[in-house]
Design an enzyme around this catalytic site. Structure first.
Site, PDB file in Angstrom:
ATOM      1  N   GLY A  89      -7.072   9.158  19.089  1.00 29.00           N
ATOM      2  CA  GLY A  89      -7.179   9.355  20.535  1.00 29.00           C
ATOM      3  C   GLY A  89      -7.302  10.840  20.861  1.00 29.00           C
ATOM      4  O   GLY A  89      -8.148  11.257  21.663  1.00 29.00           O
ATOM      5  N   ASP A 113       0.612   6.940  10.661  1.00 29.91           N
ATOM      6  CA  ASP A 113      -0.217   5.873  10.070  1.00 29.91           C
ATOM      7  C   ASP A 113      -1.038   6.321   8.859  1.00 29.91           C
ATOM      8  O   ASP A 113      -1.497   5.475   8.084  1.00 29.91           O
ATOM      9  CB  ASP A 113      -1.163   5.298  11.129  1.00 29.91           C
ATOM     10  CG  ASP A 113      -0.413   4.601  12.254  1.00 29.91           C
ATOM     11  OD1 ASP A 113       0.803   4.408  12.111  1.00 29.91           O
ATOM     12  OD2 ASP A 113      -1.043   4.259  13.264  1.00 29.91           O
ATOM     13  N   MET A 155       5.414  -0.049  10.738  1.00 27.27           N
ATOM     14  CA  MET A 155       4.310   0.380  11.604  1.00 27.27           C
ATOM     15  C   MET A 155       3.059   0.654  10.795  1.00 27.27           C
ATOM     16  O   MET A 155       3.077   0.626   9.567  1.00 27.27           O
ATOM     17  CB  MET A 155       4.717   1.616  12.387  1.00 27.27           C
ATOM     18  CG  MET A 155       5.574   1.297  13.584  1.00 27.27           C
ATOM     19  SD  MET A 155       5.876   2.783  14.547  1.00 27.27           S
ATOM     20  CE  MET A 155       6.517   2.067  16.049  1.00 27.27           C
ATOM     21  N   GLY A 156       2.015   0.981  11.514  1.00 27.94           N
ATOM     22  CA  GLY A 156       0.770   1.328  10.837  1.00 27.94           C
ATOM     23  C   GLY A 156      -0.440   0.729  11.508  1.00 27.94           C
ATOM     24  O   GLY A 156      -1.571   0.968  11.095  1.00 27.94           O
ATOM     25  N   GLY A 171      10.229  -1.008  -4.676  1.00 20.49           N
ATOM     26  CA  GLY A 171      10.230  -2.117  -5.631  1.00 20.49           C
ATOM     27  C   GLY A 171      10.112  -3.480  -4.963  1.00 20.49           C
ATOM     28  O   GLY A 171      10.652  -4.481  -5.445  1.00 20.49           O
ATOM     29  N   GLU A 173       8.456  -7.041  -3.676  1.00 18.39           N
ATOM     30  CA  GLU A 173       7.631  -8.031  -4.392  1.00 18.39           C
ATOM     31  C   GLU A 173       6.176  -7.955  -3.927  1.00 18.39           C
ATOM     32  O   GLU A 173       5.257  -8.281  -4.668  1.00 18.39           O
ATOM     33  CB  GLU A 173       8.160  -9.452  -4.145  1.00 18.39           C
ATOM     34  CG  GLU A 173       9.231  -9.907  -5.112  1.00 18.39           C
ATOM     35  CD  GLU A 173      10.417  -8.961  -5.181  1.00 18.39           C
ATOM     36  OE1 GLU A 173      10.924  -8.566  -4.119  1.00 18.39           O
ATOM     37  OE2 GLU A 173      10.816  -8.607  -6.308  1.00 18.39           O
ATOM     38  N   GLN A 240      10.946   4.615  12.592  1.00 13.40           N
ATOM     39  CA  GLN A 240       9.969   5.211  11.665  1.00 13.40           C
ATOM     40  C   GLN A 240       9.305   6.453  12.239  1.00 13.40           C
ATOM     41  O   GLN A 240       8.616   7.184  11.539  1.00 13.40           O
ATOM     42  CB  GLN A 240       8.871   4.190  11.335  1.00 13.40           C
ATOM     43  CG  GLN A 240       9.371   2.995  10.570  1.00 13.40           C
ATOM     44  CD  GLN A 240       8.410   1.815  10.664  1.00 13.40           C
ATOM     45  OE1 GLN A 240       7.569   1.639   9.804  1.00 13.40           O
ATOM     46  NE2 GLN A 240       8.537   1.007  11.698  1.00 13.40           N
TER      47      GLN A 240
HETATM   48  O1  F6P Z   1      -0.247   5.312  15.929  1.00 11.64           O
HETATM   49  C1  F6P Z   1       1.053   5.451  15.480  1.00 11.64           C
HETATM   50  C2  F6P Z   1       1.910   4.276  15.799  1.00 11.64           C
HETATM   51  O2  F6P Z   1       3.154   4.631  15.339  1.00 11.64           O
HETATM   52  C3  F6P Z   1       1.503   2.925  15.238  1.00 11.64           C
HETATM   53  O3  F6P Z   1       1.830   2.721  13.902  1.00 11.64           O
HETATM   54  C4  F6P Z   1       2.255   1.995  16.143  1.00 11.64           C
HETATM   55  O4  F6P Z   1       1.635   0.759  16.183  1.00 11.64           O
HETATM   56  C5  F6P Z   1       2.163   2.693  17.460  1.00 11.64           C
HETATM   57  O5  F6P Z   1       2.027   4.063  17.175  1.00 11.64           O
HETATM   58  C6  F6P Z   1       3.335   2.483  18.365  1.00 11.64           C
HETATM   59  O6  F6P Z   1       3.032   3.080  19.573  1.00 11.64           O
HETATM   60  P1  F6P Z   1       4.022   3.110  20.824  1.00 11.64           P
HETATM   61  O7  F6P Z   1       5.077   4.120  20.524  1.00 11.64           O
HETATM   62  O8  F6P Z   1       3.172   3.486  21.966  1.00 11.64           O
HETATM   63  O9  F6P Z   1       4.611   1.739  20.912  1.00 11.64           O
END
Ligand code: F6P
Length: 308
Positions: A89, A113, A155-156, A171, A173, A240
């Site tokens: 963005g 990410d 997240m990701g 570790g 699975e 995270q």
């Molecule tokens: O783009 C980074 C990220 O942490 C994504 O992994 C996650 O889906 C999103 O931002 C969460 O965004 P927000 O804080 O707006 O919920």
């Protein structure tokens, strides 16, 4: 991001360049929330999560009118170059801004990410992976003691980087990754196979994909098929995205901050700085948005073999 801001400010000072901090990114640019920074303004932030400049999503910057306002505020102060830390963005906004006003812009990849083309790692990713790893280690104690199956959602968004690296280090699975197109049935069959092989518990790391909570649906399905199994879900969420950055992240952020200032001095424009194979790289901002970072296949192979 704080480590990066510190590096940008101090490198600029080193080269006798005046430097300003813009609060909340593009929002602050439009609202003229801009202040001069010096080396003391960035003292004692290296070890802190978040960003001293704050962050915001800004719809107004998506309009030509908003960007013109932002440009006028930079011009008023004689600001001749811009360094923007962020992901997709941020870089899309930067590209429009550059095309319209030709002010030199350097992007620095900052997102947990790690899904940005043109750099091996993005700022924040390593810290997020280590937070997830800590959680996996702790959850493992319950999984093992109670013989449970755990889905740990991380997240990701469209990227499985956090999932795969934390799964390997922890570790687990398996890891359910958007890149692989793994279905719920694939995961359930894989767990069944593990049970046949007399594994007493399983940890599967699940990338959240389009919306948080997908792992709850997965668990619901799994409970129907694995009737006598105790199945639990942990969604790690925004823990995270915070906390003290790891050493790797601090070093990455510091290197990229310095590289961005030197890129501007050397006349680079409309580019992103990254680190590829331990060396600083420059790529057109456009590429960082349009090209897809290739997923490291070795890692999926690794988890498959080691979780046997
Ligand atoms: O783009 C980074 C990220 O942490 C994504 O992994 C996650 O889906 C999103 O931002 C969460 O965004 P927000 O804080 O707006 O919920």
């Amino acid at each position: 991001m704080n480590a990066c801001i510190r590096a940008v400010v101090r490198t600029a000072m080193y080269y006798n360049i005046e430097v300003f901090g813009i609060t909340q990114g593009y929002k602050g640019m439009i609202e003229d929330d801009i202040r001069e920074l010096d080396s003391f303004s960035v003292s004692n932030i290296l070890q802190k999560g978040g960003t001293m400049l704050k962050s915001a999503r800004c719809d107004e910057f998506k309009t030509a009118k908003g960007r013109k306002k932002a440009y006028d505020n930079l011009k008023k102060r004689g600001i001749e170059g811009l360094i923007a830390i962020g992901g997709d963005g941020t870089f899309t906004g930067a590209t429009h801004f550059y095309n319209e006003f030709k002010i030199p812009i350097i992007g620095i990849p900052g997102t947990i990410d790690n899904d940005i083309y043109g750099t091996d790692f993005t700022i924040g990713f390593d810290t997020a992976v280590n937070t997830v790893l800590d959680a996996i280690d702790k959850i493992r104690d319950t999984a093992d003691s109670h013989g449970r199956i755990f889905f740990i959602e991380v997240m990701g968004r469209d990227s499985g980087y956090i999932a795969i690296r934390s799964a390997i280090a922890g570790g687990a699975e398996g890891a359910m990754l958007p890149e692989k197109g793994t279905t719920d049935d694939d995961v359930i069959n894989y767990i069944k196979e593990n049970i046949r092989r007399e594994k007493t518990f399983s940890i599967i790391v699940v990338a959240e994909k389009d919306s948080p909570g997908n792992s709850v649906l997965l668990a619901k399905k799994a409970r129907k098929e694995l009737k006598n199994k105790d199945i639990r879900v942990t969604i790690l969420g925004h823990i995270q995205r915070g906390g003290a950055p790891t050493a790797s992240d601090r070093i990455l952020a510091s290197r990229l901050g310095l590289a961005a200032v030197e890129a501007i001095i050397d006349g680079h424009q409309n580019e992103m700085v990254g680190i590829v194979n331990e060396n600083v790289s420059h790529i057109p901002l456009k590429d960082s948005i349009e090209k897809t970072k290739p997923f490291v296949k070795d890692l999926t192979r690794l988890i498959k073999i080691l979780s046997i």
